[in-house]
Write a protein that holds these residues in place. Structure first.
Motif, PDB file in Angstrom:
ATOM      1  N   GLN A  36      50.095  43.213   0.256  1.00  0.00           N
ATOM      2  CA  GLN A  36      51.480  43.296   0.616  1.00  0.00           C
ATOM      3  C   GLN A  36      52.025  42.702  -0.324  1.00  0.00           C
ATOM      4  N   THR A  37      53.490  43.037  -0.724  1.00  0.00           N
ATOM      5  CA  THR A  37      54.527  42.408  -1.626  1.00  0.00           C
ATOM      6  C   THR A  37      55.438  41.666  -0.585  1.00  0.00           C
ATOM      7  N   ARG A  38      56.531  41.134  -1.284  1.00  0.00           N
ATOM      8  CA  ARG A  38      57.661  40.821  -0.518  1.00  0.00           C
ATOM      9  C   ARG A  38      58.280  41.838   0.273  1.00  0.00           C
ATOM     10  N   LEU A  39      58.182  43.167  -0.277  1.00  0.00           N
ATOM     11  CA  LEU A  39      59.102  43.920   0.326  1.00  0.00           C
ATOM     12  C   LEU A  39      58.146  45.094   0.839  1.00  0.00           C
ATOM     13  N   GLY A  40      56.802  45.179   0.646  1.00  0.00           N
ATOM     14  CA  GLY A  40      56.103  46.234   1.283  1.00  0.00           C
ATOM     15  C   GLY A  40      54.488  46.051   1.745  1.00  0.00           C
ATOM     16  N   LYS A  41      53.868  47.059   2.287  1.00  0.00           N
ATOM     17  CA  LYS A  41      52.622  46.854   2.590  1.00  0.00           C
ATOM     18  C   LYS A  41      51.880  48.158   2.331  1.00  0.00           C
ATOM     19  N   ALA A  42      50.678  48.002   1.593  1.00  0.00           N
ATOM     20  CA  ALA A  42      49.851  49.106   1.706  1.00  0.00           C
ATOM     21  C   ALA A  42      48.686  49.363   2.675  1.00  0.00           C
ATOM     22  N   TYR A  43      48.688  50.377   3.495  1.00  0.00           N
ATOM     23  CA  TYR A  43      47.599  50.361   4.468  1.00  0.00           C
ATOM     24  C   TYR A  43      46.416  51.276   3.899  1.00  0.00           C
ATOM     25  N   ILE A  44      45.297  51.053   4.622  1.00  0.00           N
ATOM     26  CA  ILE A  44      44.090  51.946   4.340  1.00  0.00           C
ATOM     27  C   ILE A  44      44.008  52.636   5.836  1.00  0.00           C
ATOM     28  N   GLY A  45      43.788  53.733   5.685  1.00  0.00           N
ATOM     29  CA  GLY A  45      43.641  54.385   7.114  1.00  0.00           C
ATOM     30  C   GLY A  45      44.256  55.786   6.942  1.00  0.00           C
ATOM     31  N   ASP A  46      44.418  56.545   8.384  1.00  0.00           N
ATOM     32  CA  ASP A  46      44.898  57.820   8.535  1.00  0.00           C
ATOM     33  C   ASP A  46      46.260  57.529   8.802  1.00  0.00           C
ATOM     34  N   SER A  47      47.265  58.270   8.008  1.00  0.00           N
ATOM     35  CA  SER A  47      48.751  58.004   8.327  1.00  0.00           C
ATOM     36  C   SER A  47      49.186  58.316   9.594  1.00  0.00           C
ATOM     37  N   LEU A  48      48.460  59.465  10.377  1.00  0.00           N
ATOM     38  CA  LEU A  48      48.765  59.803  11.806  1.00  0.00           C
ATOM     39  C   LEU A  48      48.743  58.521  12.601  1.00  0.00           C
ATOM     40  N   ASP A  49      47.629  57.920  12.470  1.00  0.00           N
ATOM     41  CA  ASP A  49      47.474  56.559  13.325  1.00  0.00           C
ATOM     42  C   ASP A  49      48.844  55.467  13.065  1.00  0.00           C
ATOM     43  N   LEU A  50      48.852  55.323  11.739  1.00  0.00           N
ATOM     44  CA  LEU A  50      50.193  54.471  11.196  1.00  0.00           C
ATOM     45  C   LEU A  50      51.438  54.912  11.871  1.00  0.00           C
ATOM     46  N   LEU A  51      51.859  56.162  12.099  1.00  0.00           N
ATOM     47  CA  LEU A  51      53.063  56.810  12.400  1.00  0.00           C
ATOM     48  C   LEU A  51      53.268  56.413  13.897  1.00  0.00           C
ATOM     49  N   LYS A  52      52.134  56.320  14.542  1.00  0.00           N
ATOM     50  CA  LYS A  52      52.244  56.083  15.980  1.00  0.00           C
ATOM     51  C   LYS A  52      52.662  54.643  16.201  1.00  0.00           C
ATOM     52  N   THR A  53      52.557  54.003  15.349  1.00  0.00           N
ATOM     53  CA  THR A  53      52.808  52.424  15.714  1.00  0.00           C
ATOM     54  C   THR A  53      54.138  52.019  14.907  1.00  0.00           C
ATOM     55  N   LEU A  54      54.858  53.051  14.394  1.00  0.00           N
ATOM     56  CA  LEU A  54      56.312  53.033  13.540  1.00  0.00           C
ATOM     57  C   LEU A  54      57.283  52.859  14.764  1.00  0.00           C
ATOM     58  N   ASN A  55      58.544  52.135  15.086  1.00  0.00           N
ATOM     59  CA  ASN A  55      59.333  52.509  15.576  1.00  0.00           C
ATOM     60  C   ASN A  55      60.123  53.594  15.564  1.00  0.00           C
ATOM     61  N   GLU A  56      60.814  54.210  16.422  1.00  0.00           N
ATOM     62  CA  GLU A  56      61.781  55.393  16.424  1.00  0.00           C
ATOM     63  C   GLU A  56      62.725  54.949  15.719  1.00  0.00           C
ATOM     64  N   ASP A  57      63.427  55.789  14.939  1.00  0.00           N
ATOM     65  CA  ASP A  57      64.629  55.719  14.105  1.00  0.00           C
ATOM     66  C   ASP A  57      64.618  54.278  13.180  1.00  0.00           C
ATOM     67  N   SER A  58      63.547  54.222  12.549  1.00  0.00           N
ATOM     68  CA  SER A  58      63.112  53.077  11.573  1.00  0.00           C
ATOM     69  C   SER A  58      63.074  53.179  10.241  1.00  0.00           C
ATOM     70  N   VAL A  59      62.775  54.531   9.618  1.00  0.00           N
ATOM     71  CA  VAL A  59      62.451  54.717   8.390  1.00  0.00           C
ATOM     72  C   VAL A  59      63.613  55.542   7.776  1.00  0.00           C
ATOM     73  N   ASN A  60      63.831  54.991   6.775  1.00  0.00           N
ATOM     74  CA  ASN A  60      65.118  55.788   6.148  1.00  0.00           C
ATOM     75  C   ASN A  60      64.914  56.911   5.213  1.00  0.00           C
ATOM     76  N   LEU A  61      63.679  56.751   4.540  1.00  0.00           N
ATOM     77  CA  LEU A  61      63.008  57.959   3.840  1.00  0.00           C
ATOM     78  C   LEU A  61      61.469  58.035   3.754  1.00  0.00           C
ATOM     79  N   VAL A  62      61.054  59.466   4.035  1.00  0.00           N
ATOM     80  CA  VAL A  62      59.707  59.304   3.656  1.00  0.00           C
ATOM     81  C   VAL A  62      59.522  60.511   2.736  1.00  0.00           C
ATOM     82  N   ILE A  63      59.110  60.059   1.532  1.00  0.00           N
ATOM     83  CA  ILE A  63      58.712  61.015   0.373  1.00  0.00           C
ATOM     84  C   ILE A  63      57.194  60.786   0.110  1.00  0.00           C
ATOM     85  N   THR A  64      56.703  61.992  -0.241  1.00  0.00           N
ATOM     86  CA  THR A  64      55.202  62.356  -0.351  1.00  0.00           C
ATOM     87  C   THR A  64      54.852  63.250  -1.354  1.00  0.00           C
ATOM     88  N   SER A  65      53.753  63.373  -1.698  1.00  0.00           N
ATOM     89  CA  SER A  65      53.181  64.506  -2.494  1.00  0.00           C
ATOM     90  C   SER A  65      51.610  64.733  -1.526  1.00  0.00           C
TER      91      SER A  65
END
Length: 320
Positions: free
Chosen positions: A6-35
């Protein structure tokens, strides 16, 4: 799901992002950008599916993303094109993704963008190089989805330099044109030559993917660590981060790869979250946050050993 660093502003996770998404609060992320891994016929080392299975697989992520987006949030996804198996006929998978997300999941298509990569190698080999019956595929579709019909966006944040002709017009005031209704129907008013600090960008993003000397690549070569084979250039996420978010907003990349998005968000003062399943890719992505190869190597080794590191600056890391 574990935090690699992690940095002061962010965190890098190892794992399945479907599992991560289940832990995030509703209406909390401003932008999802991915490839995501593209729907290619030939299997790539970083993993990919194809056909209808790919569309259904990607749809599961889109379903999980929608609740965690803020009402004015955006979901931007870069999708490369592909061909049908055994024929010089294009697959429609990326357009099927577009239709499915809008008609079945309720997303809005805020705007379609096209990323032109002038440095992309000729492909597919069979139709372009060998038989020479198709042109080089150099453009990716980039769909900008939104949760509401009026997502946060400010084009003033992504103005581009004026053309030489426009600079001359601004300098000469009214000498180069007369305010009038043009045959095309465009009303060219007297305010047309106002200097707004730059021109409005088009939805054709001309960004070569030709980086060869970033810390990420230099350190990977020197340390003999394999770099992620499908990186996108930092200018691509930078454009959308500046366009669609404000400082301290939260930016998420669900297929983090070498964490280009996290690096771009960090530089622009946005909070960020990155998630990637491959541990080695995540560990190597820490190179993006250091100018010192010795510190970078120490971080890499700690992550590969299952430790989490906090990056305070280029010479000071602590475990947490």
């Amino acid at each position: 799901m574990e935090v690699a660093y992690q940095t002061r502003l962010g965190k890098a996770y190892i794992g399945d992002s479907l599992d991560l998404l289940k832990t995030l609060n509703e209406d909390s992320v401003n932008l999802v950008i991915t490839s995501p891994p593209f729907a290619l016929l030939r299997q790539k080392e970083y993993g990919n599916k194809n056909g209808e299975a790919y569309i259904e697989w990607l749809t599961e992520f889109a379903k999980a993303i929608k609740p965690i987006l803020t009402e004015d949030g955006s979901f931007v996804i870069d999708l490369g094109g592909s061909y049908q198996k055994g024929a010089p006929v294009r697959s429609l998978y990326n357009y099927k993704v577009l239709i499915k997300f809008c008609e079945e999941l309720g997303y809005n298509l805020a705007e379609e963008f096209f990323w032109y990569n002038s440095s992309k190698l000729p492909s597919p080999i069979e139709w372009v190089n060998k038989r020479k019956i198709r042109a080089k595929d150099s453009v990716n579709t980039v769909w900008w989805f939104s949760k509401s019909k009026f997502p946060k966006a400010d084009v003033k944040n992504v103005l581009v330099p004026y053309s030489d002709r426009m600079k001359k017009l601004l300098k000469s005031k009214k000498h180069f044109y007369d305010p009038a209704l043009r045959p095309s129907g465009h009303d060219i008013s007297a305010g047309f030559n106002k200097d707004n600090g730059g021109a409005i960008p088009s939805n054709l993003l001309q960004i070569p993917n030709s980086d060869s000397n970033s810390n990420y690549l230099r350190f990977s070569r020197k340390l003999k660590i394999k770099a992620h084979p499908a990186r996108f250039p930092s200018r691509l996420p930078e454009f959308f981060i500046k366009y669609l978010t404000n400082p301290n907003d939260i930016v998420l990349d669900i297929f983090g790869g070498s964490n280009t998005t996290g690096m771009a968000a960090d530089r622009l003062g946005r909070q960020w979250i990155s998630c990637e399943m491959d541990k080695q890719y995540v560990a190597a992505s820490v190179f993006r946050f250091s100018d010192d190869i010795n510190v970078a190597k120490k971080n890499y080794d700690l992550i590969m050993d299952g430790k989490s590191v906090e990056i305070k600056d280029d010479t000071d890391i602590t475990l947490f």
